[in-house]
Design an enzyme around this catalytic site. Structure first.
Site, PDB file in Angstrom:
ATOM      1  N   LYS A   1      -4.099  -2.241  14.913  1.00  0.00           N
ATOM      2  CA  LYS A   1      -3.363  -1.284  15.749  1.00  0.00           C
ATOM      3  C   LYS A   1      -4.013  -1.200  17.127  1.00  0.00           C
ATOM      4  O   LYS A   1      -5.235  -1.246  17.237  1.00  0.00           O
ATOM      5  CB  LYS A   1      -3.393   0.104  15.118  1.00  0.00           C
ATOM      6  CG  LYS A   1      -2.593   0.176  13.845  1.00  0.00           C
ATOM      7  CD  LYS A   1      -2.590   1.586  13.306  1.00  0.00           C
ATOM      8  CE  LYS A   1      -2.275   1.579  11.835  1.00  0.00           C
ATOM      9  NZ  LYS A   1      -3.410   1.337  10.982  1.00  0.00           N
TER      10      LYS A   1
ATOM     11  N   GLU B   1       0.847  -1.208   0.000  1.00  0.00           N
ATOM     12  CA  GLU B   1       0.000   0.000   0.000  1.00  0.00           C
ATOM     13  C   GLU B   1       0.877   1.250   0.000  1.00  0.00           C
ATOM     14  O   GLU B   1       2.086   1.184   0.226  1.00  0.00           O
ATOM     15  CB  GLU B   1      -0.921   0.001   1.221  1.00  0.00           C
ATOM     16  CG  GLU B   1      -0.183   0.014   2.545  1.00  0.00           C
ATOM     17  CD  GLU B   1      -1.009   0.627   3.675  1.00  0.00           C
ATOM     18  OE1 GLU B   1      -1.490   1.753   3.497  1.00  0.00           O
ATOM     19  OE2 GLU B   1      -1.149  -0.030   4.725  1.00  0.00           O
TER      20      GLU B   1
END
Ligand code: PSU
Ligand code: MN
Length: 306
Positions: free
Chosen positions: A158, A24
């Site tokens: 995360k 990405e």
């Protein structure tokens, strides 16, 4: 109208059956500061090459979706402050209006699918944010995993997210969450989120076999492989917890919402850890790139066997 353009190196690899790993670009433009972002982008591409695969970093540049970037393109993205953050919702608008944007996990999966790439390495996926029962902030990455057949290697969700809720949404959406080499769910900067991951696999070959098995069953969607970062680079959960609480509080005080939330939190945690979060982030992305290259290689072998 060409839908996308593939770099000569990636096009060659796809043609010869050399393993390819998608990458990405939001992590470059919105996830890390310059110049470390550029250095990391180059290192990650290098790690994939060392693993015998070809990297395909995705981005929309002047309205064209690029599968595989030149070093000059990587550098321009890393330095630019005006690049959009593209998820499923904004990709087509950006392309139709000749814009430039970096791809998130969701947009990179879409790009990988149309280019014929099955494996993608990133840092951490987006997920259900803490307080989502009020904000409704659930990343489009989760719904993309449910519908686009790409195996995504991440270091977990995360720790700024609500990990149990993130796992619940993934389960509801039928996305396998596979911890690599351990029972615990990793939490990005930490090797454990303090809970067990839904599934565990210890070999890249098994992960590749499961990817093909999903396709054989006609199941849409991909797999999420959660790979704990190397022990030497982790920040333990107890150290991180108050820092995350502080960063989340600051985001609220400053009225940060929507796409701004994840980049703001990453930057704030970078400041509050004196840069340690970035060191961990770099180590985990590189670790994921290495595993993704192995999975892509295994997939290549099996696809030809089949
Ligand atoms: N992982 C990182 N750094 C990042 C991201 C992931 O280590 O910057 C990005 C990815 O592009 C992911 C996005 O798709 O954050 C999630 O954003 P949101 O929570 O707004 O969906
Ligand atoms: Mn969001």
């Amino acid at each position: 109208m060409t839908l996308f353009t593939t770099s000569p190196e990636v096009a060659g690899a796809l043609e010869n059956g050399t393993p390819v790993v998608a990458l990405e670009s939001t992590i470059i433009t919105h996830g890390m500061p310059y110049p470390q972002n550029l250095e990391v982008a180059r290192q990650v591409e290098g790690d994939i090459r060392k693993g015998g695969a070809v990297p395909a970093t995705m981005a929309v540049i002047d309205g064209v979706l690029h599968v595989g970037l030149t070093d000059a393109q990587l550098e321009a993205l890393a330095q630019s402050k005006k690049v959009a953050k593209l998820s499923r919702a904004d990709m087509a608008v950006c392309m139709a209006t000749g814009g430039t944007g970096a791809t998130t996990v969701a947009a990179t999966m879409i790009a990988a699918r149309i280019a014929g790439i099955s494996v993608f390495a990133t840092g951490g996926i987006g997920g259900v944010h803490k307080g989502a029962e009020h904000s409704f902030d659930i990343s489009a990455d989760l719904l993309e995993l449910a519908q686009t057949p790409v195996t995504v290697v991440a270091a977990g969700a995360k720790a700024i997210l609500d990990i149990p809720k993130t796992l619940e949404v993934l389960e509801t959406q039928g996305v396998p969450v596979i911890a690599y080499g351990q029972d615990d769910m990793p939490a990005f900067w930490s090797r454990s989120a303090g809970m067990t991951a839904p599934l565990r696999m210890d070999h890249a070959a098994d992960i590749a076999a499961a990817h093909l098995q999903r396709a054989a069953l006609g199941l849409p969607g991909g797999q999420l492989v959660v790979n704990p970062l190397p022990e030497a680079d982790e920040i333990d959960r107890a150290t991180l917890a108050p820092i995350i609480a502080q960063a989340t509080q600051d985001a609220e005080t400053h009225g940060i919402s929507g796409k701004g939330v994840t980049p703001y939190l990453l930057q704030r945690i970078f400041e509050l850890t004196d840069g340690r979060s970035l060191t961990a982030n770099i180590a985990l992305v590189r670790n994921n790139a290495r595993l993704a290259a192995q999975i892509a290689a295994e997939l290549g072998t099996r696809a030809t066997d089949a």
